[in-house]
Design an enzyme around this catalytic site. Structure first.
Site, PDB file in Angstrom:
ATOM      1  N   GLY A 125       0.642 -26.890 -89.347  1.00 37.94           N
ATOM      2  CA  GLY A 125       0.904 -25.459 -89.166  1.00 37.94           C
ATOM      3  C   GLY A 125       1.425 -24.825 -90.436  1.00 37.94           C
ATOM      4  O   GLY A 125       1.891 -25.497 -91.349  1.00 37.94           O
ATOM      5  N   GLY A 159       5.920 -10.939 -83.460  1.00 36.75           N
ATOM      6  CA  GLY A 159       6.971 -11.324 -82.527  1.00 36.75           C
ATOM      7  C   GLY A 159       8.121 -12.032 -83.217  1.00 36.75           C
ATOM      8  O   GLY A 159       9.266 -11.865 -82.835  1.00 36.75           O
ATOM      9  N   PHE A 160       7.806 -12.866 -84.221  1.00 41.92           N
ATOM     10  CA  PHE A 160       8.814 -13.641 -84.955  1.00 41.92           C
ATOM     11  C   PHE A 160       9.640 -14.529 -84.033  1.00 41.92           C
ATOM     12  O   PHE A 160      10.766 -14.892 -84.356  1.00 41.92           O
ATOM     13  CB  PHE A 160       9.740 -12.723 -85.767  1.00 41.92           C
ATOM     14  CG  PHE A 160       9.013 -11.844 -86.746  1.00 41.92           C
ATOM     15  CD1 PHE A 160       8.280 -12.406 -87.785  1.00 41.92           C
ATOM     16  CD2 PHE A 160       9.038 -10.469 -86.632  1.00 41.92           C
ATOM     17  CE1 PHE A 160       7.603 -11.613 -88.694  1.00 41.92           C
ATOM     18  CE2 PHE A 160       8.356  -9.659 -87.534  1.00 41.92           C
ATOM     19  CZ  PHE A 160       7.643 -10.232 -88.560  1.00 41.92           C
ATOM     20  N   GLU A 214       6.207 -20.522 -90.690  1.00 42.13           N
ATOM     21  CA  GLU A 214       7.664 -20.583 -90.711  1.00 42.13           C
ATOM     22  C   GLU A 214       8.214 -21.315 -91.932  1.00 42.13           C
ATOM     23  O   GLU A 214       9.291 -20.998 -92.426  1.00 42.13           O
ATOM     24  CB  GLU A 214       8.178 -21.209 -89.409  1.00 42.13           C
ATOM     25  CG  GLU A 214       8.062 -20.216 -88.277  1.00 42.13           C
ATOM     26  CD  GLU A 214       8.111 -20.857 -86.908  1.00 42.13           C
ATOM     27  OE1 GLU A 214       9.118 -20.669 -86.223  1.00 42.13           O
ATOM     28  OE2 GLU A 214       7.139 -21.523 -86.516  1.00 42.13           O
TER      29      GLU A 214
HETATM   30 MO1  MOS Z   1       8.354 -18.966 -83.916  1.00 39.83          MO
HETATM   31  S1  MOS Z   1      10.358 -18.540 -84.016  1.00 39.83           S
HETATM   32  O1  MOS Z   1       8.417 -20.511 -83.244  1.00 39.83           O
HETATM   33  O2  MOS Z   1       7.818 -17.805 -82.814  1.00 39.83           O
END
Ligand code: MOS
Length: 746
Positions: A709, A245-246, A712
């Site tokens: 996490g 999904g990004f 990203e």
């Molecule tokens: Mo990520 S841009 O927080 O799905």
């Protein structure tokens, strides 16, 4: 509990859902079939600004196999939604589909063809004729901030345009002996997940079930309940597998209510899968950003002042905030600082979170500026950063829960061979190629969303762990299995994971790289409760060897119950069978720390990238050949999936630096390169060798394992490292992404 040695945490663990994917058993949204299901294809506006004056649907309606053409006149009532507590009711484009006759961006849905097959629906959609009163569309990439008040509304509520301020930045900059003032531009970028957005709506009376490719089923349910005026328990959202999904699937888009309204109207299940071209219209993109960075420093390289003033695009409808200044106030030490933003409305679809929203374009700008300052000072860029390492988070005055950025720099330098760098432009060669070396730091937020989980221990020796979160391809099925296995000692192949369904206990969004950190405590608490119940069964079941003992005299380890003082152990399955029980169960919950107004610590992950490019001036060929990335993200639960996440993000960073850009046609406002052939993403042939190293400092502020996490952060900073390497190889400083070959033809 598993011993330290045998722990499943912190090890390379292959995906538990891998076999289901490679054998085709895994059900993605468009793999669910229903009797009588119809197919829908939207009709997109072919202007970007104006009004629909006429919609001719008759030719389409008369085509064989067409069930109906839905539009403003016949879609039925759809309400707007509004944010609720936690992450509920969140969406970027609030206007329900077909709400009015105004077209605000190219590709806005104006009608929906519903037919017996996808092909027929597509032909019918193509046969719908719209007449417009068109006006000039504004898709101008040169940004001037709109005239707006000091506080503006965003998706998550009101927000001051002055993000952060301390000291006297204007005066300090004025007097600084060394200065820099540059503007960095990042383009519109479009998410290109392999699986397009896909939604299937099924009504049974007043109950709606939506099969959706979603990064957040719980929030999507809350939005749909509002839009259809339903009690929350009458809406169910199911997302078993997501082809990535990004961020484009983080918040609901208008195709979801559109499919649901269509299914309501035609009285049959309706499936809507977006054609790739429409992936560029109404399901989000990374806004264009224009960021002015001013640095003031001493001649020795100590930062005196930092201004980060940025402008980004927004659509006519959404209030997405692209938070480019998120990391600026604490990444490095500087006494005088200002971070502020403005916005510029354009005739484009809604902006959205795209992998590393805000901070990724933001760190590209600030890390690039630091590299330019290092060059100006004739300082090593690593040394410049070491000189400006802060002791605390200077924006909040809080300690960092865990910050090991200097160690990242040290390890990265060593692994990359940075000490062999000759800073003179074009001076380094290998096999006839000119080499360029560059580096940058990075960071990403660490926090928890609220999470709930359920664990069952069953009489066949298996364990089931369930939470309404999603696996968007990043490995969440495996993480949940590892956590349940860790806490119960039940081997991975006997752990069943259920997620992606709002009928399960409410789990976190797959967003912000926060899902993993959020589920740890919830799964552990659920397992503990189930184990507690098992001990009660052990002391109260006739024929059990533990009758007449107290629960706290018992231990549960490796799936077996035994006395702490020793003696025979009993597998829990035997115990449940003796008690004639199918299962014992436990629920666990963990509260959010994200958005905590009174945090005790500043919680962030940190890291750095070292990048090498090769340059052949004779044929103007630029390649990223090698990247070394070091990440400090606490305890890595699955080192294999973790490395894969960072490698993928670095490859995406090659795309960000050299390839990705959505071009809007100034004539009609359409995204021109709206296909996988014309929108360039980094592919295998563009991928450098990526070496990933993790530091291993568990951060217990986040959860019991100490896992922050990951994902990203791998995209943050990489474009600045690559563009500095490009400068080192070519002598050309590019401040507008992506770097194009024509930029380098000097
Ligand atoms: Mo990520 S841009 O927080 O799905």
């Amino acid at each position: 509990m598993a011993t330290e040695q045998a722990s499943i945490i912190g090890r390379d663990t292959v995906r538990v859902d891998g076999p289901r994917k490679v054998t085709g058993v895994a059900q993605y949204t468009s793999d669910f079939h229903f009797p009588g299901m119809l197919y829908a294809v939207p009709v997109g506006a072919t202007i970007a600004n104006g009004k629909i004056t006429k919609l001719d649907t008759a030719p389409a309606e008369n085509m064989p196999g067409v069930h109906s053409i839905l539009h403003r006149g016949n879609i039925g009532k759809i309400f707007r939604s509004i944010p609720g507590p936690g992450f509920s009711g969140v969406c970027e484009e609030r206007r329900p589909p077909f709400e009015d006759d105004v077209v605000r961006y190219y590709g806005q849905y104006i009608a929906l063809a519903v037919a017996e097959t996808f092909e027929t629906a597509k032909a019918a959609a193509d046969a719908v004729r719209a007449t417009y009163a068109a006006e000039k569309a504004n898709v101008d990439p040169q940004l001037v901030a709109d005239d707006e008040p000091d506080e503006v509304m965003t998706t998550f509520g009101p927000r001051k345009r002055l993000d952060s301020q301390r000291g006297d930045p204007d005066a300090a900059f004025g007097e600084a002996p060394v200065k820099l003032d540059y503007t960095y531009v990042t383009p519109f970028e479009t998410h290109n997940p392999l699986e397009p957005h896909s939604t299937t709506a099924v009504w049974e009376g007043q109950r709606l079930t939506l099969y959706e490719s979603s990064q957040g089923v719980v929030n999507l349910r809350s939005v749909l309940a509002q839009m259809f005026g339903l009690p929350i328990e009458q809406v169910r959202v199911i997302t078993k597998f997501v082809g990535s999904g990004f961020g484009s699937k983080l918040w609901p888009w208008t195709l979801c209510p559109l499919a649901a309204a269509a299914a309501r109207q035609v009285g049959k299940p309706v499936r809507l899968v977006l054609p790739r071209k429409m992936m560029f219209h109404a399901v989000g993109h990374r806004p264009l950003t224009q960021q002015r960075v001013r640095l003031g420093a001493t001649r020795e390289g100590k930062l005196i002042s930092l201004h980060h003033d940025y402008i980004y695009t927004r659509s006519m409808l959404d209030a997405h905030h692209e938070d480019c200044g998120e990391a600026t106030p604490f990444q490095y030490s500087v006494p005088n600082l200002r971070v502020s933003f403005g916005r510029a409305k354009r005739n484009i679809g809604g902006g959205a979170d795209m992998r590393g929203p805000g901070r990724v374009p933001g760190l590209y700008a600030t890390e690039s500026a630091l590299n330019e300052l290092a060059h100006q000072l004739k300082l090593d860029p690593v040394q410049l950063r070491i000189l400006n390492e802060p002791k605390i988070d200077e924006s909040s005055g809080l300690q960092f829960s865990s910050r090991h950025l200097l160690e990242c720099f040290q390890l990265g330098s060593e692994k990359f061979g940075w000490s062999k760098r000759n800073p003179a432009v074009g001076s380094m060669k290998r096999a006839g190629l000119t080499l360029g070396w560059g580096m940058a730091g990075c960071s990403w937020v660490a926090a928890r969303f609220s999470a709930a989980a359920n664990v069952q221990l069953r009489d066949d020796g298996t364990c089931r762990v369930a939470s309404a979160t999603q696996d968007i391809g990043t490995g969440t099925y495996t993480i949940l299995a590892q956590l349940a296995s860790e806490r119960t000692g039940i081997p991975l192949d006997k752990v069943e994971v259920e997620l992606g369904d709002t009928s399960l206990p409410e789990g976190p969004l797959s967003g912000g790289s926060i899902a993993t950190g959020s589920v740890v405590n919830a799964v552990f608490a659920a397992a503990d409760e189930a184990i507690g119940m098992l001990k009660m069964v052990a002391i109260s079941t006739s024929g059990s060897p533990f009758v007449n003992h107290k629960p706290d005299e018992l231990e549960f380890k490796d799936g077996k119950v035994f006395l702490k003082t020793g003696g025979n152990s009993l597998p829990f399955a035997d115990l449940l069978q003796r008690a004639k029980l199918r299962l014992v169960t436990g629920n666990g919950q963990s509260a959010a720390t994200f958005g905590d107004p009174n945090p005790k610590f500043s919680t962030q992950s940190f890291g750095c990238h070292f990048a090498e490019v090769t340059w052949q001036p004779e044929i103007a060929r630029l390649r990223v050949s090698r990247v070394v990335t070091v990440i400090d993200a606490g305890k890595i639960i699955n080192t294999l999936a973790g490395r894969n996440q960072i490698q993928g993000a670095v490859v995406m960073g090659v795309g960000m630096a050299l390839l990705e850009r959505t071009e809007y046609d100034p004539q009609n406002g359409a995204p021109i390169n709206s296909s996988l052939a014309d929108y360039l993403v980094a592919v295998n042939a563009d991928a450098p060798a990526v070496e990933v190293h993790f530091l291993d400092y568990p951060d217990k502020e986040i959860n019991q394992v100490g896992a922050r996490g990951i994902g990203e952060i791998g995209l943050a900073g990489i474009a600045a490292a690559i563009t500095d390497a490009v400068y080192h190889a070519t002598g050309v400083r590019v401040r507008e992404l992506p770097v194009k070959i024509e930029d380098l033809l000097t």
